[in-house]
Structure formats: structure tokens, C-alpha cells
Design a protein around this motif. Structure first.
Motif, PDB file in Angstrom:
ATOM      1  N   VAL A  53      45.738  -4.023  37.424  1.00 47.62           N
ATOM      2  CA  VAL A  53      44.786  -4.925  38.074  1.00 47.62           C
ATOM      3  C   VAL A  53      43.554  -5.113  37.195  1.00 47.62           C
ATOM      4  O   VAL A  53      43.026  -6.223  37.050  1.00 47.62           O
ATOM      5  N   TRP A  54      43.083  -4.040  36.611  1.00 45.37           N
ATOM      6  CA  TRP A  54      41.910  -4.073  35.723  1.00 45.37           C
ATOM      7  C   TRP A  54      42.147  -5.022  34.542  1.00 45.37           C
ATOM      8  O   TRP A  54      41.320  -5.892  34.246  1.00 45.37           O
ATOM      9  N   ASP A  55      43.289  -4.859  33.888  1.00 45.30           N
ATOM     10  CA  ASP A  55      43.609  -5.720  32.743  1.00 45.30           C
ATOM     11  C   ASP A  55      43.802  -7.164  33.178  1.00 45.30           C
ATOM     12  O   ASP A  55      43.385  -8.098  32.479  1.00 45.30           O
ATOM     13  N   GLY A  56      44.421  -7.358  34.350  1.00 44.47           N
ATOM     14  CA  GLY A  56      44.640  -8.708  34.850  1.00 44.47           C
ATOM     15  C   GLY A  56      43.345  -9.438  35.160  1.00 44.47           C
ATOM     16  O   GLY A  56      43.284 -10.674  35.114  1.00 44.47           O
ATOM     17  N   ALA A  57      42.287  -8.686  35.464  1.00 46.20           N
ATOM     18  CA  ALA A  57      40.976  -9.289  35.722  1.00 46.20           C
ATOM     19  C   ALA A  57      40.190  -9.524  34.444  1.00 46.20           C
ATOM     20  O   ALA A  57      39.050  -9.994  34.490  1.00 46.20           O
ATOM     21  N   GLY A  58      40.795  -9.176  33.304  1.00 48.54           N
ATOM     22  CA  GLY A  58      40.120  -9.401  32.032  1.00 48.54           C
ATOM     23  C   GLY A  58      38.993  -8.439  31.743  1.00 48.54           C
ATOM     24  O   GLY A  58      38.074  -8.760  30.978  1.00 48.54           O
ATOM     25  N   ARG A  59      39.058  -7.248  32.333  1.00 52.57           N
ATOM     26  CA  ARG A  59      37.955  -6.299  32.155  1.00 52.57           C
ATOM     27  C   ARG A  59      37.966  -5.622  30.790  1.00 52.57           C
ATOM     28  O   ARG A  59      36.969  -5.037  30.383  1.00 52.57           O
ATOM     29  N   GLY A  60      39.089  -5.639  30.106  1.00 55.33           N
ATOM     30  CA  GLY A  60      39.109  -5.146  28.741  1.00 55.33           C
ATOM     31  C   GLY A  60      39.269  -3.644  28.618  1.00 55.33           C
ATOM     32  O   GLY A  60      39.426  -2.918  29.602  1.00 55.33           O
ATOM     33  N   PRO A  61      39.195  -3.144  27.371  1.00 53.02           N
ATOM     34  CA  PRO A  61      39.408  -1.715  27.106  1.00 53.02           C
ATOM     35  C   PRO A  61      38.221  -0.871  27.568  1.00 53.02           C
ATOM     36  O   PRO A  61      37.158  -1.373  27.899  1.00 53.02           O
ATOM     37  N   GLY A  62      38.453   0.440  27.588  1.00 49.87           N
ATOM     38  CA  GLY A  62      37.380   1.366  27.937  1.00 49.87           C
ATOM     39  C   GLY A  62      37.259   1.667  29.402  1.00 49.87           C
ATOM     40  O   GLY A  62      36.347   2.375  29.825  1.00 49.87           O
ATOM     41  N   GLY A  63      38.162   1.181  30.198  1.00 46.35           N
ATOM     42  CA  GLY A  63      38.052   1.432  31.638  1.00 46.35           C
ATOM     43  C   GLY A  63      39.396   1.279  32.286  1.00 46.35           C
ATOM     44  O   GLY A  63      40.378   0.949  31.646  1.00 46.35           O
ATOM     45  N   PRO A  64      39.433   1.469  33.574  1.00 45.12           N
ATOM     46  CA  PRO A  64      38.363   1.928  34.456  1.00 45.12           C
ATOM     47  C   PRO A  64      38.138   3.433  34.336  1.00 45.12           C
ATOM     48  O   PRO A  64      39.038   4.171  33.984  1.00 45.12           O
ATOM     49  N   GLN A  65      36.909   3.852  34.631  1.00 46.63           N
ATOM     50  CA  GLN A  65      36.632   5.281  34.681  1.00 46.63           C
ATOM     51  C   GLN A  65      37.207   5.856  35.977  1.00 46.63           C
ATOM     52  O   GLN A  65      37.134   5.216  37.029  1.00 46.63           O
ATOM     53  N   ILE A  66      37.747   7.044  35.877  1.00 47.08           N
ATOM     54  CA  ILE A  66      38.315   7.726  37.040  1.00 47.08           C
ATOM     55  C   ILE A  66      37.560   9.037  37.237  1.00 47.08           C
ATOM     56  O   ILE A  66      37.537   9.884  36.341  1.00 47.08           O
ATOM     57  N   VAL A  67      36.923   9.172  38.404  1.00 49.74           N
ATOM     58  CA  VAL A  67      36.117  10.361  38.681  1.00 49.74           C
ATOM     59  C   VAL A  67      36.521  10.908  40.052  1.00 49.74           C
ATOM     60  O   VAL A  67      35.935  10.548  41.081  1.00 49.74           O
ATOM     61  N   PRO A  68      37.535  11.767  40.121  1.00 48.97           N
ATOM     62  CA  PRO A  68      37.924  12.341  41.411  1.00 48.97           C
ATOM     63  C   PRO A  68      36.765  13.103  42.046  1.00 48.97           C
ATOM     64  O   PRO A  68      36.022  13.823  41.364  1.00 48.97           O
ATOM     65  N   SER A  69      36.628  12.947  43.363  1.00 45.99           N
ATOM     66  CA  SER A  69      35.515  13.576  44.087  1.00 45.99           C
ATOM     67  C   SER A  69      36.040  14.495  45.177  1.00 45.99           C
ATOM     68  O   SER A  69      37.204  14.393  45.592  1.00 45.99           O
ATOM     69  N   ALA A  70      35.166  15.382  45.645  1.00 48.40           N
ATOM     70  CA  ALA A  70      35.503  16.364  46.686  1.00 48.40           C
ATOM     71  C   ALA A  70      36.710  17.193  46.269  1.00 48.40           C
ATOM     72  O   ALA A  70      37.576  17.522  47.084  1.00 48.40           O
TER      73      ALA A  70
END
Length: 274
Positions: free
Chosen positions: A215-232
Motif C-alpha cells: 500500500v505504501w509503495d502504491g501511494a508513491g511514498r518511496g523508499p525509507g518507510g514505513p517505520q514500524i514501532v510496535p507498542s505495549a
């Protein structure tokens, strides 16, 4: 791996100043705080974490005030929300709060965005439950307009703002992470206006991450993401190693909503993961 912490700070727990000082001294990466404005007694929404709803949910400190106190006594640790219920805020006021905290802390703030689980709490804020995600999207766009370098207008279905003088600005590009369960709607929000995902616990990531990146690539957001930060996260060596294998470089571990002695004992235990 950068190890942040999260805790339900209340009027009965360790305070934000003492906790922040201990986190910085011990080498933890940051402090992220949750939010509930109130918990209606006549709640019919089932608690996702199980019933009865833990006492601390109705006693949480305001996260921005508590984080400001933490910022004042630290210089290094990251400060963030896990999460902010954006639908329950006036976006113009919230944009000012966030920018001010980021400014005063020297650019250490991360905004965790959530959609909520408590229908009755949201209803008291005038939130139409079925449209809350669209409401959050509009309010995020209002805030980004106010944070823009030049006066910028935004007109949406649920929120609008005229081109305005609005200072201070966030110190740099403000990191935004969206919390919630994996799915196309959530991933669409992340790709639209966020820098990454803040999943609770971190289970099922091996299956979910390829779908999010698509989905990220399809939106044209490019390299370097998305960041993943699991919580709790309830940390174990195996769990953190698994995160590392998935390319995750940061997580947020759960502290108990307790007094100083118990919280510091848990920090001593978690220090072995640093």
C-alpha cells in the motif's frame, strides 16, 4: 534496537518527572503516553483488553501536560503519544499543543494517532463513530496546514482552516505513527498522512508488513518507510530478535501502572535488553 517505554500515568502512579529522569539515566530511548479524557460509567462498549476495565483507564494524566513535565527535566529521550485520540480534539488547538511541545523539547516529539475503541467516550466529544476515521484524516490535514512553512488553507468535510499565521512550528518534519489493527483501511491512512505504523504488541507482523509496504509503495511514498514501532510490548529476547529479523529498529515496551518502587524494578529488568 531503540527501546522506548509506555505507561498509564495516573494520579496514583510514579510521576512523569521521576520516570523521565530514570529513563534518561538508564539509557532508554523514550517515553510514550496513552490518552483517555474520561470513561463514562454507563459504558456498553466492551473493553478490547478484557473486562473489567482496568482502573487506570479512568485516571490517566493528560499526556501533553505530563510529557511537557518530562521534557523539562530531560535532554535526550524521545517523547510521544501512544496514542492521541485525534477525533476527540479541536485540531487547531491540538496543532498548537503539539508544535509547542516539539519546540520546547528540541524536536523530540512523536505523534501517535489512534481512532479509539470506546464509543461512549467519543460520543461525549460529538464524534459520529462510523465516520471517525474520516474525521481524523481531515483533522490531520488541518494540523499539517498549520505546521506548513507558509500560511496554508485546508477545507475538508469535517474540518477546515484558513491560511493562517501559526507558530511555533515543529522543529523538523514531525514523525506521525498510526496505531490500530492491520487492514486495508488502516494501511491507507498510514500511506496517506503518516510515517509509519504503531501496532499493539507486535503479533502477526510477518504477514502484515508486506501488505502495508505494498500500500505504501502504491501511494508513491518511496523508499525509507514505513517505520514500524510496535507498542505495549511485553519484551523477551526472542520477541526482540524477531523484530530485528523483520527490520524493525524501535519498539515501545509496557510498564505497569504502579508506584515508583515497582516501576523501577521493572526498568531494572528491562535494562538487560538495552
Amino acid at each position: 534496537m531503540r527501546i522506548n517505554t509506555t505507561i498509564f500515568l495516573t494520579d496514583e502512579t510514579i510521576g512523569p518527572v521521576r520516570l523521565a529522569e530514570e529513563l534518561e539515566q538508564r539509557g532508554f530511548a523514550g517515553l510514550f503516553l496513552p490518552e483517555h479524557t474520561h470513561i463514562p460509567v454507563a459504558r456498553t462498549t466492551p473493553a478490547q483488553m478484557g473486562e473489567p476495565l482496568p482502573r487506570e483507564y479512568g485516571r490517566t494524566l493528560d499526556p501533553f501536560t505530563a510529557l511537557a513535565a518530562a521534557a523539562a527535566v530531560t535532554r535526550r529521550i524521545a517523547l510521544g503519544t501512544a496514542i492521541t485520540l485525534v477525533a476527540q480534539h479541536d485540531p487547531i488547538v491540538l496543532a498548537k499543543q503539539i508544535a509547542t511541545l516539539d519546540h520546547l523539547s528540541g524536536g523530540r516529539f512523536t505523534l501517535g494517532v489512534g481512532f479509539g475503541w470506546n464509543v461512549e467516550e467519543a460520543a461525549d466529544h460529538g464524534v459520529e463513530w462510523a465516520r471517525r476515521r474520516d474525521l481524523v484524516r481531515d483533522r490531520m490535514r488541518v494540523m499539517r496546514a498549520l505546521w506548513a512553512p507558509e500560511p496554508t488553507a485546508y477545507a475538508g468535510e469535517f474540518a477546515s482552516v484558513a491560511a493562517s499565521q501559526a507558530h511555533p512550528k515543529p522543529v523538523g518534519p514531525l514523525r506521525t505513527l498510526v496505531g490500530g489493527a492491520a487492514g486495508p483501511k488502516l494501511f491507507g491512512h498510514i500511506a496517506d498522512y503518516a510515517d509509519g505504523w504503531m501496532p499493539i504488541g507486535g503479533g502477526g507482523l510477518a504477514d502484515a508488513l508486506p501488505r502495508l509496504r505494498e500500500v505504501w509503495d502504491g501511494a508513491g511514498r518511496g523508499p525509507g518507510g514505513p517505520q514500524i514501532v510496535p507498542s505495549a510490548v511485553r519484551p523477551t529476547e526472542g520477541k526482540l530478535a524477531h523484530f530485528g529479523e523483520l527490520g524493525i529498529e524501535e519498539c515501545v515496551v509496557q510498564l505497569p501502572p504502579a508506584g515508583e518502587d515497582e516501576v523501577l524494578r521493572v526498568l531494572d529488568d528491562y535494562a538487560r535488553f538495552l
